[in-house]
Structures are given as C-alpha cells and as structure tokens.
Motif scaffolding. Structure first.
Motif, PDB file in Angstrom:
ATOM      1  N   SER A 112       0.806  -1.217   0.000  1.00 57.23           N
ATOM      2  CA  SER A 112       0.000   0.000   0.000  1.00 57.23           C
ATOM      3  C   SER A 112       0.839   1.268   0.000  1.00 57.23           C
ATOM      4  CB  SER A 112      -0.937  -0.002   1.209  1.00 57.23           C
ATOM      5  OG  SER A 112      -0.193  -0.053   2.413  1.00 57.23           O
ATOM      6  N   THR A 145     -10.990  -0.944  -9.241  1.00 53.55           N
ATOM      7  CA  THR A 145     -12.201  -0.766  -8.426  1.00 53.55           C
ATOM      8  C   THR A 145     -13.241   0.059  -9.171  1.00 53.55           C
ATOM      9  OG1 THR A 145     -10.912  -0.903  -6.382  1.00 53.55           O
ATOM     10  CG2 THR A 145     -13.084   0.130  -6.237  1.00 53.55           C
ATOM     11  N   LEU A 190     -11.110  -7.954  -3.823  1.00 45.97           N
ATOM     12  CA  LEU A 190     -10.884  -8.591  -2.532  1.00 45.97           C
ATOM     13  C   LEU A 190      -9.814  -7.847  -1.728  1.00 45.97           C
ATOM     14  CD1 LEU A 190     -10.929 -12.247  -3.899  1.00 45.97           C
ATOM     15  CD2 LEU A 190     -12.807 -11.033  -2.799  1.00 45.97           C
ATOM     16  N   ARG A 191      -9.699  -8.194  -0.453  1.00 43.69           N
ATOM     17  CA  ARG A 191      -8.809  -7.440   0.441  1.00 43.69           C
ATOM     18  C   ARG A 191      -7.338  -7.506   0.037  1.00 43.69           C
ATOM     19  NH1 ARG A 191      -9.784  -8.120   5.589  1.00 43.69           N
ATOM     20  NH2 ARG A 191     -11.684  -9.345   5.409  1.00 43.69           N
ATOM     21  N   ASP A 208      -3.081 -13.267   5.613  1.00 45.00           N
ATOM     22  CA  ASP A 208      -3.918 -12.767   4.522  1.00 45.00           C
ATOM     23  C   ASP A 208      -4.734 -13.882   3.888  1.00 45.00           C
ATOM     24  OD1 ASP A 208      -2.994 -10.229   4.969  1.00 45.00           O
ATOM     25  OD2 ASP A 208      -1.567 -10.210   3.288  1.00 45.00           O
ATOM     26  N   GLU A 257     -13.384 -14.652   3.870  1.00 40.85           N
ATOM     27  CA  GLU A 257     -14.078 -13.641   3.071  1.00 40.85           C
ATOM     28  C   GLU A 257     -14.826 -14.233   1.881  1.00 40.85           C
ATOM     29  OE1 GLU A 257     -13.035  -9.432   0.762  1.00 40.85           O
ATOM     30  OE2 GLU A 257     -11.433 -10.877   1.183  1.00 40.85           O
TER      31      GLU A 257
END
Length: 259
Positions: free
Chosen positions: A187, A200, A209-210, A240, A247
């Motif tokens: 990030s 996105t 997804l994350r 993760d 998830e």
C-alpha cells in the motif's frame, strides 16, 4: 448427491500468484474441516509442487482426462500430507492433440468418486486462453482472478473477464466472477494504489478482494512444498490467506459458509 463447489483460480498472465493462491486457500479450507481437491491444469505443475506432491513417471494425472474419454479423474487424486486436502497433479509433458469439448472436466467433477468425496474443488489453470482454461471456466461455479497491482496485469484481467462472460452466456450460465485478488500488494507504493483504484472503478468495490501483501514467506513456503499456514503460520501471507478463506464464502452465497 450434493456436488462440490468448484472455484477456478485464473489469470492470463503467468507469475500472478495463481498457484500460491490455490495452495494456500485449499489449505485454509481444509483446516476448517472441508474436504478439498486441487486439480492442477497448468502443465507447469506448480500447485502440486506447492503441496509437496510430485508425479512419478507414468502416473495418472489431471491431464489424462483429455487423452482418454474413459479415464476416471479420481484415479489421479493423491492425498497430501494434510488432512482433507488432496490433489490431482498436472502432467508436465501434456500436449493438446485433437478436438476437445468444453464439458470434459465438468463431467468428471460430477462423477460420484469426486462429487461424493469433496466439498470444494479448486482449479489451478494455465496462463493462456486455451481449451484447458475454457474447460475450467465451463466447470466452475466461480472464478477468482489473482492480479499483480501493475497496469499490464490489469489489462490481462480485462481480457480474461471477456472470456469469462462469453462462457457464462454459452456453456456455463451459473458461472460468476467472485472477485479480483491483488497479490504482492504494498500500500506504500503509489502505483499499486492507482492500479487498484482503476480496477475498483471498472469492476466495482464489491469485486475487489482485500488482497495479499508482499511477503517472502509465501515463496519460501512454496519452495518447501508446504502451505504458508504450516511453514510460516505467523507471517503476513499466512494471515492474509486465512482472512481470504473467511471472506470468499461471504461473497459466494450458498458455498462453504452454508454447506
């Protein structure tokens, strides 16, 4: 008879984290007491290697179903060292010959020896738009697309989704895109974030997804032939994939969360 849920992990681009995702997601679901089968359709055979499984010369493989219409995929299944987790490994010498229907794999997964033995099947697919990938999409309930947060990878995602929707409107109306999975994510790198923002915008936040953070422990675990949860359970990568395993069923109604 309840059929297993079938997840295809696919991307046109090699080195996008497909096999790493297959191995670690399979291990996480097996640890949750699901019976998981990995079917390795990529002739590089990385999914099998990541599970510590090698193919003996002349042994049956997942690719035999495309050579012999009477072949039973269950005869190629090898149990891993971890309870509830098995693999039908790839044939590294496989070469496509002659015509192949799109339903070869789907018919195999409906056979009782597979359908009654497993709760979920995860398909590792080749990085090419060939009949192996199309068979995987025709057999799958859902698709996860691992992607590097780079501009060229994002373009490959667009090409794959066009094929996905073509299969969904012809051979497999039940097929759905579960989500895009950013891998080797950092990030703090501006380019990573800008690519994710664009993806996105194009696909919607519910499709992204994350993500899996950059972690050398994932490569080290793969080289050792073990899932990260076994080789490096306290690593970022292991955490993760642990979160991803929780998830995905929430985004995939009727799947593992309710089975």
């Amino acid at each position: 008879m309840t059929a297993p849920f079938v997840l295809s992990v696919s991307n046109r681009k090699g080195g996008s984290g497909k096999s790493t995702t297959v191995v670690n997601l399979a291990a996480e679901w097996a640890a949750r007491h699901r019976r998981v089968l990995v079917v390795d359709l990529d002739t590089q055979g990385h999914a099998g290697l990541g599970l510590g499984i090698s193919v003996a010369k002349g042994a049956p493989t997942a690719h035999h179903i495309f050579r012999d219409p009477t072949f039973d995929l269950s005869t190629a299944v090898v149990e891993s060292a971890w309870a509830g987790l098995a693999c039908a490994p790839a044939d590294p010498l496989f070469q496509a010959e002659g015509p192949h229907g799109l339903d070869v794999l789907a018919r195999q997964l409906r056979r009782p020896a597979i359908a009654e033995a497993f709760d979920v099947v995860i398909l590792d697919t080749p990085p090419s738009l060939d009949f192996l990938l199309m068979n995987a999409l025709a057999a799958a309930d859902g698709v996860v697309i691992p992607m590097l947060p780079h501009a060229l990878s994002a373009e490959g995602v667009k090409q794959l989704t066009r094929l996905l929707y073509r299969i969904a409107t012809t051979a497999n109306p039940g097929l759905r895109l579960v989500g895009l999975l950013p891998v080797t994510l950092n990030s703090r790198i501006n380019h990573h974030q800008s690519v994710l923002d664009e993806v996105t915008r194009q696909f919607g936040p519910e499709r992204v997804l994350r993500g899996i953070r950059t972690d050398i422990a994932l490569a080290e675990a793969f080289a050792a032939g073990k899932p990260a949860r076994v080789h490096a359970p306290r690593s970022r990568g292991a955490m993760d994939y642990f979160l991803l395993a929780d998830e995905l069923p929430q985004l995939w109604p009727g799947s593992l969360a309710a089975s």
